[in-house]
Design a protein around this motif. Structure first.
Motif, PDB file in Angstrom:
ATOM      1  N   ARG A  50     -40.400 -39.733  71.646  1.00 32.47           N
ATOM      2  CA  ARG A  50     -39.913 -40.560  70.539  1.00 32.47           C
ATOM      3  C   ARG A  50     -40.202 -42.043  70.804  1.00 32.47           C
ATOM      4  N   TYR A  74     -40.305 -36.553  63.788  1.00 29.67           N
ATOM      5  CA  TYR A  74     -39.806 -35.493  64.657  1.00 29.67           C
ATOM      6  C   TYR A  74     -40.746 -35.373  65.855  1.00 29.67           C
ATOM      7  N   GLU A 123     -37.361 -32.790  70.740  1.00 35.90           N
ATOM      8  CA  GLU A 123     -36.291 -32.197  69.939  1.00 35.90           C
ATOM      9  C   GLU A 123     -36.319 -30.672  69.937  1.00 35.90           C
ATOM     10  N   HIS A 169     -39.029 -26.795  63.163  1.00 38.78           N
ATOM     11  CA  HIS A 169     -37.912 -27.736  63.212  1.00 38.78           C
ATOM     12  C   HIS A 169     -38.051 -28.805  62.122  1.00 38.78           C
ATOM     13  N   ARG A 229     -35.494 -29.397  58.969  1.00 48.63           N
ATOM     14  CA  ARG A 229     -34.822 -30.677  58.761  1.00 48.63           C
ATOM     15  C   ARG A 229     -35.137 -31.266  57.378  1.00 48.63           C
TER      16      ARG A 229
END
Length: 232
Positions: free
Chosen positions: A115, A136, A140, A153, A157
């Motif tokens: 990130r 993302y 994660e 994922h 989301r």
């Protein structure tokens, strides 16, 4: 129809090599940092084994293939070199910003980068505010690319069914991840190539189509633009 963007509720963009022209810079910095540790690799090796993979996976490969345990300080040193190079050399892909601004369907960014690195990269090229919370990263999920976890994922989301997602990727590992997630995937080939460039796709990594510029994306997928439907 596959390859035209019909029936798509979410577009998931990879970051490195798709929105930003970073792969060649990262490869050069990694090669130099590993050379200092006695590990000799070239651009072809990076393209074959590291492109689209997370940093922890790269380190595991170095340990298993070369028998070298990199010291704790290695990551910080490599990232410092990379940051310095990015500040001098990193560029946004031509028409990438215009493409994102013109999207008529929801979109997000899913990357194997950490990130911190992803946010830094987007900030350098002026995309951080535009992407915002739609970012993302591999940290994660349990398994990075080529596992489907990151794309699944991201879809969850964003509230989209996997079969109604389109992934834009440049690496074979990214394509594998999208295929494993049950998503349509288009391969972007417009980044600075890691020579020798090999665009051959394997049985488990076949994209639905390929394109070489963000401008071309807008032309081949008008249904995904603001003129094609209302943004969600």
């Amino acid at each position: 129809m596959p390859g035209q963007g019909e029936g798509i509720d979410l577009v998931i963009f990879d970051c490195d090599g798709v929105l930003i022209d970073s792969e060649i810079i990262s490869a050069r910095m990694l090669i130099a940092a590993l050379a200092d540790m006695g590990v000799s690799i070239d651009l072809d090796y990076v393209a074959r084994y590291f492109l689209g993979r997370s940093y922890p996976t790269v380190m595991k490969t170095v340990r298993s293939e070369f028998g070298v345990d990199l010291p704790p300080a290695f990551e910080d040193d490599y990232r410092a070199r990379l940051l310095a190079a990015f500040k001098e050399e990193l560029r946004i892909m031509p028409m990438a910003r215009e493409t994102l601004l013109g999207m008529g369907v929801p979109w997000c960014v899913a990357t194997s980068s950490s990130r911190k690195r992803a946010e830094m990269s987007l900030q350098i090229v002026g995309l951080s505010e535009l992407v915002g919370e739609r970012l993302y990263t591999a940290g994660e999920v349990k398994h990075g690319k080529p596992a489907p976890d990151l794309f699944l994922h991201s879809a969850e989301r964003m509230g989209a069914a996997p079969e109604r997602c389109l992934v834009i990727e440049d690496s074979l590992n990214g394509i594998r991840a999208a295929v494993a997630a049950g998503m349509e995937v288009w391969r972007f080939t417009g980044g600075s190539p890691l020579e020798p460039q090999d665009l051959t796709e394997l049985v488990d990594a076949r994209s639905n189509r390929a394109f070489a510029s963000c401008a071309e994306f807008c032309q081949i997928a008008p249904s995904l633009g603001r003129g094609g439907r209302t943004s969600g």
